[in-house]
Design a protein around this motif. Structure first.
Motif, PDB file in Angstrom:
ATOM      1  N   SER A  49       0.824  -1.201   0.000  1.00 53.56           N
ATOM      2  CA  SER A  49       0.000   0.000   0.000  1.00 53.56           C
ATOM      3  C   SER A  49       0.864   1.259   0.000  1.00 53.56           C
ATOM      4  O   SER A  49       0.599   2.216  -0.730  1.00 53.56           O
ATOM      5  N   SER A  53       1.355   4.078  -3.110  1.00 57.55           N
ATOM      6  CA  SER A  53       1.029   5.489  -2.940  1.00 57.55           C
ATOM      7  C   SER A  53       2.167   6.396  -3.404  1.00 57.55           C
ATOM      8  O   SER A  53       1.944   7.552  -3.696  1.00 57.55           O
ATOM      9  N   GLU A  55       4.595   7.599  -1.710  1.00 61.09           N
ATOM     10  CA  GLU A  55       5.225   8.350  -0.631  1.00 61.09           C
ATOM     11  C   GLU A  55       5.174   7.520   0.643  1.00 61.09           C
ATOM     12  O   GLU A  55       4.310   6.673   0.825  1.00 61.09           O
TER      13      GLU A  55
END
Length: 87
Positions: A49, A53, A55
């Protein structure tokens, strides 16, 4: 001969108790392994996850440290169970 029968029955009872205790230890070890695998899956999902993303949130570092502590805890508990099973 009755004295021998009572002695045999006593030893069978003791053996059954030890088998029951050993079964409980194996069940605890299996539960611990399932919990470890669930943590591994959860960590992998969280890592994926974060990678998706693009970042890295500042909380992820704390999460990684917490997961490391949990894995260390699993290892310690596993060693304790292995010693108990061997005994």
């Amino acid at each position: 001969m009755a004295d021998l029968t009572a002695l045999i029955r006593l030893h069978k009872h003791e053996l059954d108790e030890k088998r029951r205790a050993l079964g409980d230890l194996y069940a605890a070890a299996a539960l611990l392994e399932r919990e470890r695998k669930a943590l591994e899956r959860s960590f992998a999902q969280e890592k994926d996850s974060v990678a998706a993303s693009g970042e890295i949130p500042y909380t992820f570092a704390r999460y990684v440290e917490k997961v490391r502590e949990q894995f260390k805890n699993f290892d310690e508990r596993t060693k304790v169970l292995e010693v108990q099973i061997a005994a």
